[in-house]
Design a protein around this motif. Structure first.
Motif, PDB file in Angstrom:
ATOM      1  N   ALA A  88       2.602  10.160  -6.385  1.00  0.00           N
ATOM      2  CA  ALA A  88       2.376   9.345  -7.588  1.00  0.00           C
ATOM      3  C   ALA A  88       0.946   9.554  -8.091  1.00  0.00           C
ATOM      4  O   ALA A  88       0.706   9.612  -9.292  1.00  0.00           O
ATOM      5  N   LYS A  89       0.044   9.668  -7.126  1.00  0.00           N
ATOM      6  CA  LYS A  89      -1.363   9.810  -7.488  1.00  0.00           C
ATOM      7  C   LYS A  89      -1.572  11.090  -8.314  1.00  0.00           C
ATOM      8  O   LYS A  89      -2.199  11.067  -9.373  1.00  0.00           O
ATOM      9  N   LEU A 134      -3.019  -5.461  -2.370  1.00  0.00           N
ATOM     10  CA  LEU A 134      -3.567  -5.862  -3.641  1.00  0.00           C
ATOM     11  C   LEU A 134      -2.669  -6.761  -4.478  1.00  0.00           C
ATOM     12  O   LEU A 134      -2.951  -7.925  -4.678  1.00  0.00           O
ATOM     13  N   THR A 135      -1.564  -6.168  -4.970  1.00  0.00           N
ATOM     14  CA  THR A 135      -0.735  -6.932  -5.886  1.00  0.00           C
ATOM     15  C   THR A 135      -0.214  -8.179  -5.173  1.00  0.00           C
ATOM     16  O   THR A 135       0.417  -8.078  -4.134  1.00  0.00           O
ATOM     17  N   ASP A 181       1.212  14.496  -0.948  1.00  0.00           N
ATOM     18  CA  ASP A 181       0.001  15.330  -0.933  1.00  0.00           C
ATOM     19  C   ASP A 181      -0.786  15.182   0.370  1.00  0.00           C
ATOM     20  O   ASP A 181      -1.683  15.960   0.654  1.00  0.00           O
ATOM     21  N   LYS A 210       0.783  -1.252   0.000  1.00  0.00           N
ATOM     22  CA  LYS A 210       0.000   0.000   0.000  1.00  0.00           C
ATOM     23  C   LYS A 210       0.810   1.295   0.000  1.00  0.00           C
ATOM     24  O   LYS A 210       0.258   2.367   0.181  1.00  0.00           O
ATOM     25  N   GLY A 230       2.125   2.516  -2.519  1.00  0.00           N
ATOM     26  CA  GLY A 230       1.822   3.178  -3.790  1.00  0.00           C
ATOM     27  C   GLY A 230       2.740   2.745  -4.939  1.00  0.00           C
ATOM     28  O   GLY A 230       2.957   3.505  -5.877  1.00  0.00           O
ATOM     29  N   LYS A 231       3.240   1.510  -4.852  1.00  0.00           N
ATOM     30  CA  LYS A 231       4.137   1.020  -5.909  1.00  0.00           C
ATOM     31  C   LYS A 231       3.443   0.978  -7.267  1.00  0.00           C
ATOM     32  O   LYS A 231       3.966   1.485  -8.252  1.00  0.00           O
ATOM     33  N   SER A 232       2.267   0.355  -7.276  1.00  0.00           N
ATOM     34  CA  SER A 232       1.562   0.218  -8.560  1.00  0.00           C
ATOM     35  C   SER A 232       1.169   1.589  -9.109  1.00  0.00           C
ATOM     36  O   SER A 232       1.285   1.838 -10.313  1.00  0.00           O
ATOM     37  N   THR A 233       0.752   2.483  -8.214  1.00  0.00           N
ATOM     38  CA  THR A 233       0.396   3.833  -8.664  1.00  0.00           C
ATOM     39  C   THR A 233       1.614   4.546  -9.249  1.00  0.00           C
ATOM     40  O   THR A 233       1.511   5.230 -10.272  1.00  0.00           O
ATOM     41  N   ASN A 291       6.505   8.599  -1.167  1.00  0.00           N
ATOM     42  CA  ASN A 291       5.285   8.842  -1.928  1.00  0.00           C
ATOM     43  C   ASN A 291       4.195   9.467  -1.044  1.00  0.00           C
ATOM     44  O   ASN A 291       4.345   9.539   0.167  1.00  0.00           O
ATOM     45  N   LYS A 292       3.140   9.891  -1.650  1.00  0.00           N
ATOM     46  CA  LYS A 292       1.960  10.453  -0.972  1.00  0.00           C
ATOM     47  C   LYS A 292       2.261  11.771  -0.255  1.00  0.00           C
ATOM     48  O   LYS A 292       1.717  12.022   0.820  1.00  0.00           O
ATOM     49  N   SER A 310      -5.080  -0.188  -5.413  1.00  0.00           N
ATOM     50  CA  SER A 310      -6.264  -0.124  -4.554  1.00  0.00           C
ATOM     51  C   SER A 310      -5.881   0.159  -3.123  1.00  0.00           C
ATOM     52  O   SER A 310      -4.724   0.097  -2.748  1.00  0.00           O
TER      53      SER A 310
END
Ligand SMILES: Nc1nc2c(ncn2[C@@H]2O[C@H](COP(=O)(O)OP(=O)(O)OP(=O)(O)O)[C@@H](O)[C@H]2O)c(=O)[nH]1
Ligand SMILES: [Mg+2]
Length: 577
Positions: free
Chosen positions: A230-231, A67-68, A196, A44, A46-49, A193-194, A63
């Motif tokens: 990333a988002k 997830l992955t 924001d 979570k 944010g790797k995939s993002t 990441n994140k 998600s």
């Protein structure tokens, strides 16, 4: 990178058309050479993002839930598609939109579909540069298997992006992971990441906090952290919002990653491709020169000269075989020296380690733990010590060995180059013309190839919580448990020694194989082009004058074309180095 690659492919095609020969190996190497970028981190984060943000498109599912669960390998192709590879080695092509069904814990719980990995193909310009991105399941999630997957990919990647986020700054799983991957810090990019989600002030604090710990755990100074969102970056790219893109701060990270990729790999491939094309052009020009010159001799004299040249080549081939033998002997010596180092390591550390374990035993015993607690504690200590010893040892040995084999390769490459020069000189004197040889000196191996990973399932000792021993009351169990730990320490130490040896020798074997193949190719192609030229020259002599004139006209024309191509490549090479 894209531009140069396209330029080189064009140049290869041009030379293929002019010479009528295929440069398939060179082309294949240029096309297949990929930069492997693995993205790892706790679930979570944010790797995939982040991957989607780099590619500017929603490609891998992301998600809020862990997830992955399956490794996804993303590479370039003109058409979008995905291929699922199963554990039984079968494959199935699916629509890209359907990968969620295979790679996520939600749709493929406990991997009941028996998926090994999923390959995604996408026409993104980012991938077209020759970058392959690997999305991994989050480390430290409830699925322990995921952490092993992240470990297992490290030795084979060229760079790793480690994704963190401020919520919370660093967890135990991340710390454990980082401690064990110290060897790889050089190729790590640390991303926070994140951003924001936090204020400017909070961000500075988190960066400071993480930096301090990262440097401590990886025993590396001056670690850089890239703060990004990333988002927002993904959204900005999808909506072409330049303000949001700036806010996401992804550009700095992207640029420095690009620079690293270019430096690490781009140059090595392009220069070796340029060298291969130039070598080919030189062989072709030599062949033209010989064909032309041969017309000044009678058929009989030409045949005499050919026999003389063949005799010389026989000697060259024998010498080349001898070089190979010398190479094998030197490699054997490296293995022997490694064995000696392993023995020394045992002598230096094993008894000290057992002594330390004895101390822990005495200290912990005072606390009167249960036998199970005691065993868990001792096992942890042992794993920590062993990891520490072998992390340092493998780093030191891979450095030493890669230096040694580089020196051996260098010397051998020099000898083969001398032989190639020798061939040109001898051919020049036999055929009474001045022939040039093309000599290049290039790096044949990459240092990163030698770094490898030890921690895998074998390295981690199981905690035998279910055995009868751990159920015994401590005053009875402690002695048995200690004896068990002591024996396991010795066994584990031995297994790690074997593992280091296996990993290092395997890498030496693989690079040596590639190296030999390259050298042999170089020599064989030089010889082949002269031999073919002689055969052609003899053939021309037996044909009509009209036909001979045609051949020479073509040669004249091709010489001009190839010389122009050569000039351009040399200019490009100069720009690059
Ligand atoms: N606010 C914010 N949320 C983000 C950012 N990047 C990712 N997220 C969210 O974090 C959650 C997890 O993102 P993923 O990309 O699935 O994370 P992951 O690391 O791939 O997760 P696993 O595959 O489970 O290990 C999702 O809800 C994302 O929308 C970001 O920059 N800012
Ligand atoms: Mg993911």
């Amino acid at each position: 990178m894209t531009n140069i690659k396209e330029k080189l492919l064009k140049s290869i095609s041009a030379v293929e058309v002019i010479s009528g020969k295929e440069l398939s190996k060179t082309k294949e190497k240029l096309l297949n050479e990929q930069f492997n970028l693995v993205v790892i981190g706790q679930f979570k984060r944010g790797k995939s993002t982040l991957i989607n943000a780099l590619l500017g498109d929603d490609i891998v599912p992301s998600s809020i839930l862990p997830l992955t669960s399956i490794v996804t390998i993303i590479s370039y192709s003109q058409a979008k598609k995905a291929i699922v590879k199963f554990l039984d080695n079968s494959k199935e092509e699916i629509e890209l939109e359907k990968i969620e069904k295979y790679v996520t814990e939600k749709h493929n719980p406990k991997n009941k579909l028996n998926v090994k990995e999923v390959h995604v193909f996408h026409p993104s310009p980012y991938l077209k540069k020759g970058i392959r991105i690997i999305d991994t399941p989050g480390i430290g999630s409830v699925f322990k298997h995921n952490t092993d997957v992240a470990y297992s990919f490290l030795p084979y990647c060229d760079a790793a992006v480690f994704v963190m986020s401020p919520d919370p700054p660093l967890g135990e799983a991340e710390i454990g992971f980082l401690k064990n991957v110290r060897t790889y810090t050089e190729k790590f990019f640390f991303v926070l990441n994140k951003i924001d989600m936090v204020s400017e002030k909070e961000l500075d604090e988190v960066i400071e906090f993480n930096k301090h710990f990262l440097e401590d755990y990886t025993k590396t100074k001056g670690i850089k952290i890239y703060p990004i969102s990333a988002k927002n970056a993904l959204k900005a790219k999808q909506t072409k919002d330049s303000n949001l893109l700036k806010e996401s701060r992804i550009s700095e990270f992207e640029n420095e990653l690009d620079e690293f990729i270019q430096k690490e790999k781009g140059n090595i491939i392009t220069i070796s491709t340029i060298n291969a094309i130039l070598r080919h052009i030189n062989n072709e020009l030599t062949s033209y020169q010989i064909q032309k010159q041969a017309q000044n001799f009678s058929l009989e004299r030409l045949k005499e000269k050919t026999v003389k040249f063949e005799g010389f080549i026989k000697g060259v081939k024998e010498e080349a075989e001898e070089y190979e033998y010398i190479l094998d002997k030197r490699i054997e010596k490296i293995y022997k020296e490694l064995d000696e180092e392993i023995e020394k390591l045992k002598e230096q550390h094993l008894s000290e380690l057992i002594e330390k374990m004895q101390q822990h035993y005495e200290e912990k015993a005072k606390e009167k733990p249960t036998t199970e607690e005691f065993e868990i504690y001792m096992t942890q200590k042992m794993n920590e010590y062993i990891m520490d010893i072998f992390n340092d040892f493998k780093k030191e040995q891979s450095e030493i060995i890669s230096n040694k084999i580089e020196a051996i390769y260098d010397e051998l490459a020099k000898r083969i180059n001398e032989k190639i020069e020798d061939i040109a000189k001898t051919a020049s004197s036999i055929f009474e013309i001045k022939l040039n040889s093309y000599i290049d000196k290039e790096k044949l191996i990459q240092k990163s190839y030698f770094y490898f990973m030890l921690q895998d399932q074998m390295g981690i000792l199981n905690i035998f919580a279910t055995t009868f021993r751990t159920k015994l009351p401590f005053f009875i169990g402690k002695k048995i448990a200690y004896k068990h730990i002591k024996n396991t320490t010795i066994e584990l130490f031995d297994r790690h020694c074997g593992r280091v040896r296996y990993d290092l020798t395997k890498r030496v074997r693989e690079t040596t194989f590639r190296f030999k193949d390259q050298l042999k190719d170089k020599l064989d192609l030089t010889i082949e082009s002269i031999e073919k030229a002689l055969n052609k020259a003899i053939q021309i002599k037996t044909e009509s004058q009209k036909k001979a004139l045609e051949v020479f006209k073509t040669i004249e024309h091709n010489t001009k074309l190839l010389s122009k191509e050569k000039e351009e490549l040399e200019k490009l090479k100069q720009q690059l180095s």
